[in-house]
Design a protein around this motif. Sequence first.
Motif, PDB file in Angstrom:
ATOM      1  N   GLU A 143     -12.629  78.132 -31.307  1.00 47.38           N
ATOM      2  CA  GLU A 143     -12.125  78.884 -32.453  1.00 47.38           C
ATOM      3  C   GLU A 143     -10.901  78.213 -33.067  1.00 47.38           C
ATOM      4  O   GLU A 143     -10.767  78.154 -34.295  1.00 47.38           O
ATOM      5  N   ILE A 144     -10.009  77.716 -32.219  1.00 45.10           N
ATOM      6  CA  ILE A 144      -8.825  77.039 -32.746  1.00 45.10           C
ATOM      7  C   ILE A 144      -9.220  75.762 -33.459  1.00 45.10           C
ATOM      8  O   ILE A 144      -8.734  75.471 -34.559  1.00 45.10           O
ATOM      9  N   ALA A 145     -10.115  74.992 -32.851  1.00 45.02           N
ATOM     10  CA  ALA A 145     -10.549  73.737 -33.463  1.00 45.02           C
ATOM     11  C   ALA A 145     -11.213  73.985 -34.812  1.00 45.02           C
ATOM     12  O   ALA A 145     -10.986  73.247 -35.777  1.00 45.02           O
ATOM     13  N   GLU A 146     -12.024  75.031 -34.894  1.00 47.77           N
ATOM     14  CA  GLU A 146     -12.724  75.330 -36.145  1.00 47.77           C
ATOM     15  C   GLU A 146     -11.790  75.890 -37.203  1.00 47.77           C
ATOM     16  O   GLU A 146     -12.106  75.829 -38.400  1.00 47.77           O
ATOM     17  N   SER A 147     -10.651  76.445 -36.780  1.00 44.79           N
ATOM     18  CA  SER A 147      -9.714  77.007 -37.755  1.00 44.79           C
ATOM     19  C   SER A 147      -8.893  75.935 -38.449  1.00 44.79           C
ATOM     20  O   SER A 147      -8.195  76.214 -39.418  1.00 44.79           O
ATOM     21  N   GLY A 148      -8.961  74.693 -37.945  1.00 46.84           N
ATOM     22  CA  GLY A 148      -8.125  73.624 -38.483  1.00 46.84           C
ATOM     23  C   GLY A 148      -6.819  73.550 -37.710  1.00 46.84           C
ATOM     24  O   GLY A 148      -6.425  74.492 -37.027  1.00 46.84           O
ATOM     25  N   THR A 149      -6.148  72.430 -37.784  1.00 49.10           N
ATOM     26  CA  THR A 149      -4.927  72.236 -36.993  1.00 49.10           C
ATOM     27  C   THR A 149      -3.651  72.397 -37.806  1.00 49.10           C
ATOM     28  O   THR A 149      -2.568  72.115 -37.337  1.00 49.10           O
ATOM     29  N   ALA A 150      -3.771  72.823 -39.055  1.00 46.02           N
ATOM     30  CA  ALA A 150      -2.585  73.048 -39.892  1.00 46.02           C
ATOM     31  C   ALA A 150      -2.523  74.509 -40.290  1.00 46.02           C
ATOM     32  O   ALA A 150      -3.512  75.243 -40.246  1.00 46.02           O
ATOM     33  N   GLY A 151      -1.327  74.957 -40.718  1.00 47.84           N
ATOM     34  CA  GLY A 151      -1.152  76.352 -41.107  1.00 47.84           C
ATOM     35  C   GLY A 151      -0.926  77.224 -39.892  1.00 47.84           C
ATOM     36  O   GLY A 151      -0.961  76.778 -38.744  1.00 47.84           O
ATOM     37  N   GLY A 152      -0.708  78.506 -40.116  1.00 52.97           N
ATOM     38  CA  GLY A 152      -0.403  79.416 -39.025  1.00 52.97           C
ATOM     39  C   GLY A 152      -1.622  79.763 -38.196  1.00 52.97           C
ATOM     40  O   GLY A 152      -2.769  79.647 -38.659  1.00 52.97           O
ATOM     41  N   LEU A 153      -1.372  80.213 -36.973  1.00 58.25           N
ATOM     42  CA  LEU A 153      -2.452  80.623 -36.089  1.00 58.25           C
ATOM     43  C   LEU A 153      -2.949  81.999 -36.507  1.00 58.25           C
ATOM     44  O   LEU A 153      -2.167  82.913 -36.748  1.00 58.25           O
ATOM     45  N   ALA A 154      -4.269  82.155 -36.599  1.00 54.67           N
ATOM     46  CA  ALA A 154      -4.851  83.442 -36.971  1.00 54.67           C
ATOM     47  C   ALA A 154      -4.432  84.522 -35.980  1.00 54.67           C
ATOM     48  O   ALA A 154      -4.305  84.269 -34.774  1.00 54.67           O
ATOM     49  N   THR A 155      -4.232  85.724 -36.476  1.00 51.84           N
ATOM     50  CA  THR A 155      -3.726  86.812 -35.646  1.00 51.84           C
ATOM     51  C   THR A 155      -4.647  87.113 -34.476  1.00 51.84           C
ATOM     52  O   THR A 155      -4.203  87.299 -33.338  1.00 51.84           O
ATOM     53  N   GLN A 156      -5.963  87.168 -34.720  1.00 50.38           N
ATOM     54  CA  GLN A 156      -6.886  87.475 -33.629  1.00 50.38           C
ATOM     55  C   GLN A 156      -6.893  86.361 -32.586  1.00 50.38           C
ATOM     56  O   GLN A 156      -7.006  86.624 -31.384  1.00 50.38           O
ATOM     57  N   LEU A 157      -6.749  85.114 -33.023  1.00 51.20           N
ATOM     58  CA  LEU A 157      -6.664  84.017 -32.061  1.00 51.20           C
ATOM     59  C   LEU A 157      -5.429  84.181 -31.178  1.00 51.20           C
ATOM     60  O   LEU A 157      -5.468  83.899 -29.973  1.00 51.20           O
ATOM     61  N   ARG A 158      -4.335  84.630 -31.765  1.00 51.59           N
ATOM     62  CA  ARG A 158      -3.123  84.880 -30.986  1.00 51.59           C
ATOM     63  C   ARG A 158      -3.396  85.966 -29.937  1.00 51.59           C
ATOM     64  O   ARG A 158      -3.013  85.830 -28.768  1.00 51.59           O
ATOM     65  N   VAL A 159      -4.066  87.023 -30.355  1.00 50.91           N
ATOM     66  CA  VAL A 159      -4.401  88.105 -29.431  1.00 50.91           C
ATOM     67  C   VAL A 159      -5.332  87.599 -28.329  1.00 50.91           C
ATOM     68  O   VAL A 159      -5.165  87.932 -27.150  1.00 50.91           O
ATOM     69  N   ASN A 160      -6.313  86.777 -28.694  1.00 52.76           N
ATOM     70  CA  ASN A 160      -7.240  86.231 -27.701  1.00 52.76           C
ATOM     71  C   ASN A 160      -6.491  85.437 -26.634  1.00 52.76           C
ATOM     72  O   ASN A 160      -6.762  85.568 -25.436  1.00 52.76           O
ATOM     73  N   CYS A 161      -5.551  84.594 -27.071  1.00 52.51           N
ATOM     74  CA  CYS A 161      -4.775  83.781 -26.138  1.00 52.51           C
ATOM     75  C   CYS A 161      -3.931  84.646 -25.212  1.00 52.51           C
ATOM     76  O   CYS A 161      -3.904  84.435 -23.993  1.00 52.51           O
ATOM     77  N   LEU A 162      -3.240  85.616 -25.772  1.00 46.54           N
ATOM     78  CA  LEU A 162      -2.382  86.476 -24.963  1.00 46.54           C
ATOM     79  C   LEU A 162      -3.200  87.322 -23.995  1.00 46.54           C
ATOM     80  O   LEU A 162      -2.765  87.584 -22.862  1.00 46.54           O
ATOM     81  N   THR A 163      -4.392  87.732 -24.409  1.00 41.94           N
ATOM     82  CA  THR A 163      -5.241  88.539 -23.539  1.00 41.94           C
ATOM     83  C   THR A 163      -5.724  87.733 -22.347  1.00 41.94           C
ATOM     84  O   THR A 163      -5.706  88.218 -21.201  1.00 41.94           O
ATOM     85  N   VAL A 164      -6.159  86.496 -22.574  1.00 41.02           N
ATOM     86  CA  VAL A 164      -6.632  85.693 -21.443  1.00 41.02           C
ATOM     87  C   VAL A 164      -5.475  85.315 -20.531  1.00 41.02           C
ATOM     88  O   VAL A 164      -5.634  85.235 -19.308  1.00 41.02           O
ATOM     89  N   CYS A 165      -4.280  85.118 -21.094  1.00 42.40           N
ATOM     90  CA  CYS A 165      -3.100  84.858 -20.257  1.00 42.40           C
ATOM     91  C   CYS A 165      -2.839  86.027 -19.319  1.00 42.40           C
ATOM     92  O   CYS A 165      -2.583  85.829 -18.119  1.00 42.40           O
ATOM     93  N   GLN A 166      -2.886  87.241 -19.842  1.00 43.98           N
ATOM     94  CA  GLN A 166      -2.656  88.413 -19.009  1.00 43.98           C
ATOM     95  C   GLN A 166      -3.750  88.569 -17.969  1.00 43.98           C
ATOM     96  O   GLN A 166      -3.486  88.926 -16.813  1.00 43.98           O
ATOM     97  N   GLY A 167      -4.989  88.292 -18.363  1.00 37.17           N
ATOM     98  CA  GLY A 167      -6.097  88.393 -17.421  1.00 37.17           C
ATOM     99  C   GLY A 167      -5.965  87.419 -16.260  1.00 37.17           C
ATOM    100  O   GLY A 167      -6.194  87.783 -15.095  1.00 37.17           O
TER     101      GLY A 167
END
Length: 280
Positions: free
Chosen positions: A167-191
């Motif tokens: 998902e991150i790769a497909e979103s491109g490497t410039a600009g801000g991180l999409a909000t749901q991607l941020r949530v996905n990352c934080l959720t897997v970290c907690q898990g």
Amino acid sequence: MPNDFNQPVIEEFRANHGRVGGWFEGARLLLLTTTGARSGKPHTTPVGYLPDGDRVLVIASAAGAPKHPAWYHNLLANPRVTVESGVFTYEADATVLRGEERDRAFARAVESDPGWAEYQAKTDRVIPVVALTEVPGPPNINAKSMGEAIKVVHDAFRHELALIRKEIAESGTAGGLATQLRVNCLTVCQGLHNHHTGEDTMLFPMLGERYPELAPVMDRLKREHERIAALLAALKEVVSDTEAEPGHVLAEVERLTDELEAHLTYEEEQLLPVLDAATA
């Protein structure tokens, strides 16, 4: 009973710990069992979901149909549902999001997949977003042995990290991180934090007591947990920056993935034979 389209998906999902091919291949999918509003009978439906911390969100899009899907009407009448993640089966309470909370959640979904906006454009109804919150209780892991339980949990983390990298790769490497991607990352970290805490406080002490010869293995696994915890902290710090660039986040996710894969592989090699023998 499930309809003719859903039944093969349900069977494949249950047989492969949540992995399916075809239309849903690679998607975040769960099985949602509701109680029929009129019949009182259980109805199981495969639905896509969005991670949301300690709950998951499902969207009653019905592909933009003019009417809400049957499962949505069912949970309005009976909000206690059963969720199958492929790894765990648990009871959950369904809450329909309202107002700004619903709009923010739906906007996150659209940001991650424009298809949700296309569905909304096809219908006059406001597509509902529903939060599913697990009811506290002992976990029910879909596995026949302790070794298989560890493996399916590990594979779930592997799958989620692969999705996040994609998902991150497909979103491109410039600009801000999409909000749901941020949530996905934080959720897997907690898990991952919760999983390793459980191993450190329950599984590893139990194995150490029963199998003293595994002491060097336990020591190594605990040290690896500490290194992974540091990588999780670094990823959370990057992700928490609202201006973080996707390329930077992707680099942290890949660092975590590499370290975690080596750890999971070693743990499976050393512990699964012992755990399977203990439950044979």
